[in-house]
Design a protein around this motif. Structure first.
Motif, mmCIF file in Angstrom:
data_model
loop_
_atom_site.group_PDB
_atom_site.id
_atom_site.type_symbol
_atom_site.label_atom_id
_atom_site.label_comp_id
_atom_site.label_asym_id
_atom_site.label_seq_id
_atom_site.Cartn_x
_atom_site.Cartn_y
_atom_site.Cartn_z
ATOM 1 N N THR A 165 36.819 29.157 47.327
ATOM 2 C CA THR A 165 36.507 29.796 46.048
ATOM 3 C C THR A 165 35.419 29.022 45.324
ATOM 4 O O THR A 165 35.163 27.856 45.610
ATOM 5 N N GLN A 166 34.789 29.689 44.364
ATOM 6 C CA GLN A 166 33.742 29.080 43.562
ATOM 7 C C GLN A 166 33.833 29.598 42.126
ATOM 8 O O GLN A 166 34.600 30.534 41.836
ATOM 9 N N ASP A 167 33.052 29.011 41.226
ATOM 10 C CA ASP A 167 33.008 29.506 39.855
ATOM 11 C C ASP A 167 32.538 30.951 39.849
ATOM 12 O O ASP A 167 31.595 31.320 40.566
ATOM 13 N N SER A 168 33.156 31.772 39.031
ATOM 14 C CA SER A 168 32.733 33.162 38.911
ATOM 15 C C SER A 168 31.398 33.256 38.188
ATOM 16 O O SER A 168 31.052 32.389 37.369
ATOM 17 N N SER A 169 30.669 34.302 38.482
ATOM 18 C CA SER A 169 29.396 34.550 37.814
ATOM 19 C C SER A 169 29.234 36.041 37.579
ATOM 20 O O SER A 169 29.939 36.858 38.182
ATOM 21 N N GLY A 170 28.307 36.393 36.704
ATOM 22 C CA GLY A 170 28.051 37.799 36.430
ATOM 23 C C GLY A 170 29.270 38.508 35.872
ATOM 24 O O GLY A 170 30.115 37.902 35.192
ATOM 25 N N PRO A 171 29.408 39.803 36.160
ATOM 26 C CA PRO A 171 30.533 40.583 35.630
ATOM 27 C C PRO A 171 31.902 40.032 36.021
ATOM 28 O O PRO A 171 32.876 40.185 35.282
ATOM 29 N N LEU A 172 32.002 39.362 37.169
ATOM 30 C CA LEU A 172 33.290 38.844 37.615
ATOM 31 C C LEU A 172 33.815 37.742 36.695
ATOM 32 O O LEU A 172 35.025 37.527 36.605
ATOM 33 N N SER A 173 32.924 37.050 36.007
ATOM 34 C CA SER A 173 33.355 35.975 35.114
ATOM 35 C C SER A 173 34.107 36.514 33.904
ATOM 36 O O SER A 173 34.800 35.764 33.213
ATOM 37 N N GLU A 174 33.995 37.808 33.653
ATOM 38 C CA GLU A 174 34.735 38.419 32.548
ATOM 39 C C GLU A 174 36.176 38.723 32.934
ATOM 40 O O GLU A 174 36.995 39.057 32.079
ATOM 41 N N ILE A 175 36.470 38.624 34.226
ATOM 42 C CA ILE A 175 37.834 38.885 34.703
ATOM 43 C C ILE A 175 38.578 37.587 34.971
ATOM 44 O O ILE A 175 39.723 37.409 34.563
ATOM 45 N N HIS A 176 37.929 36.647 35.670
ATOM 46 C CA HIS A 176 38.575 35.383 36.031
ATOM 47 C C HIS A 176 37.503 34.320 36.196
ATOM 48 O O HIS A 176 36.341 34.637 36.486
ATOM 49 N N ASP A 177 37.876 33.050 36.030
ATOM 50 C CA ASP A 177 36.882 31.980 36.117
ATOM 51 C C ASP A 177 36.589 31.534 37.542
ATOM 52 O O ASP A 177 35.672 30.735 37.769
ATOM 53 N N ARG A 178 37.348 32.031 38.530
ATOM 54 C CA ARG A 178 37.096 31.710 39.929
ATOM 55 C C ARG A 178 36.996 32.994 40.739
ATOM 56 O O ARG A 178 37.587 34.022 40.379
ATOM 57 N N MET A 179 36.259 32.918 41.838
ATOM 58 C CA MET A 179 36.145 34.057 42.749
ATOM 59 C C MET A 179 36.030 33.535 44.173
ATOM 60 O O MET A 179 35.591 32.395 44.400
#
Length: 241
Positions: A165-179
């Motif tokens: 996993t890595q830090d979330s970015s873009g629209p995904l960062s609005e859901i969770h801080d990791r992706m």
């Protein structure tokens, strides 16, 4: 993080799409609600004894989701290692040997993540390519030797895996801080190459590529039924109006 995902493609589709050479036994079935500690299908490249390193064999195998390091006393530790932070994996004792030599790819259709609202409630989203294509997670794998099993016992060796996993970015960062770290299919040979020693530079490169791919993923709010692992059907993917 990535704690639930969808593996809706059948084995035949996986084998054909990823040019699999060797298909393992007892592969995981299709599932729309895959959870940690269950068997999942992974792609790994290995070099058979006597073969050239330039001609690895691509294998599709079933692995326990939750990496069990070689030094573990039992499999219980794996229940906490279903994800590995890519920023730390090259240095962590549980993952660094796998980073160097045992990298895997986990084929999926998409994954679920929960957005926490101001009142503390959580709303699930389904995140996918949006075109019924493959999503491929970057992972690591290990073989664990069961010290309590006889040498000829079927459970003597356990294959296990974790999703990076890595830090979330873009629209995904609005859901969770990791992706999860998503692999470019064209980079699969490079990532899985058993002759190449993986290091922090490799991890940084695929994290950058994964961020770019993830920025184009489709986000769909779905119903709360996905929160119960007993629920497992395509109905879980239906959008909430």
């Amino acid at each position: 993080m990535c704690g639930r995902y969808v593996a809706a493609k059948d084995v035949k589709s996986i084998v054909e799409f990823f040019d699999v050479d060797l298909v393992g036994e007892n592969l995981a079935p299709q599932s729309w609600n895959v959870a940690p500690t269950v068997p999942v299908n992974v792609l790994i490249d290995t070099v058979p004894k006597g073969a050239s390193a330039s001609e690895p064999t691509r294998r599709l195998e079933a692995a326990r989701w939750g990496l069990v390091p070689t030094w573990a006393k039992d499999v219980a530790v794996g229940s906490r290692m279903f994800n590995a932070r890519i920023e730390e994996a090259a240095d962590k004792p549980a993952f660094k040997k796998a980073v160097a030599k045992r990298r895997a790819a986990i084929p999926a259709s998409g994954y679920y993540e929960w957005r926490t609202l101001a009142d503390g409630s959580k709303t699930p989203f389904y995140i996918s390519p949006g075109d019924d294509g493959f999503l491929v997670f970057a992972g690591l794998y290990e073989w664990w030797r069961n010290p309590a099993a006889a040498d000829d016992a079927p459970d003597k060796w356990l294959l296990s895996t974790t999703i990076l996993t890595q830090d979330s970015s873009g629209p995904l960062s609005e859901i969770h801080d990791r992706m999860p770290v998503v692999l470019d299919v064209d980079a699969l040979d490079h990532w899985l190459d058993p002759a190449m020693e993986g290091d922090i530079d490799l991890l940084t490169d695929i994290a950058d590529e994964g961020a770019a791919i993830s920025s184009d993923l489709d986000l769909r709010q779905v119903g709360g039924a996905v929160g119960n692992v007993r629920n497992d059907s395509p109905a879980l993917l239906e959008p909430v109006a």
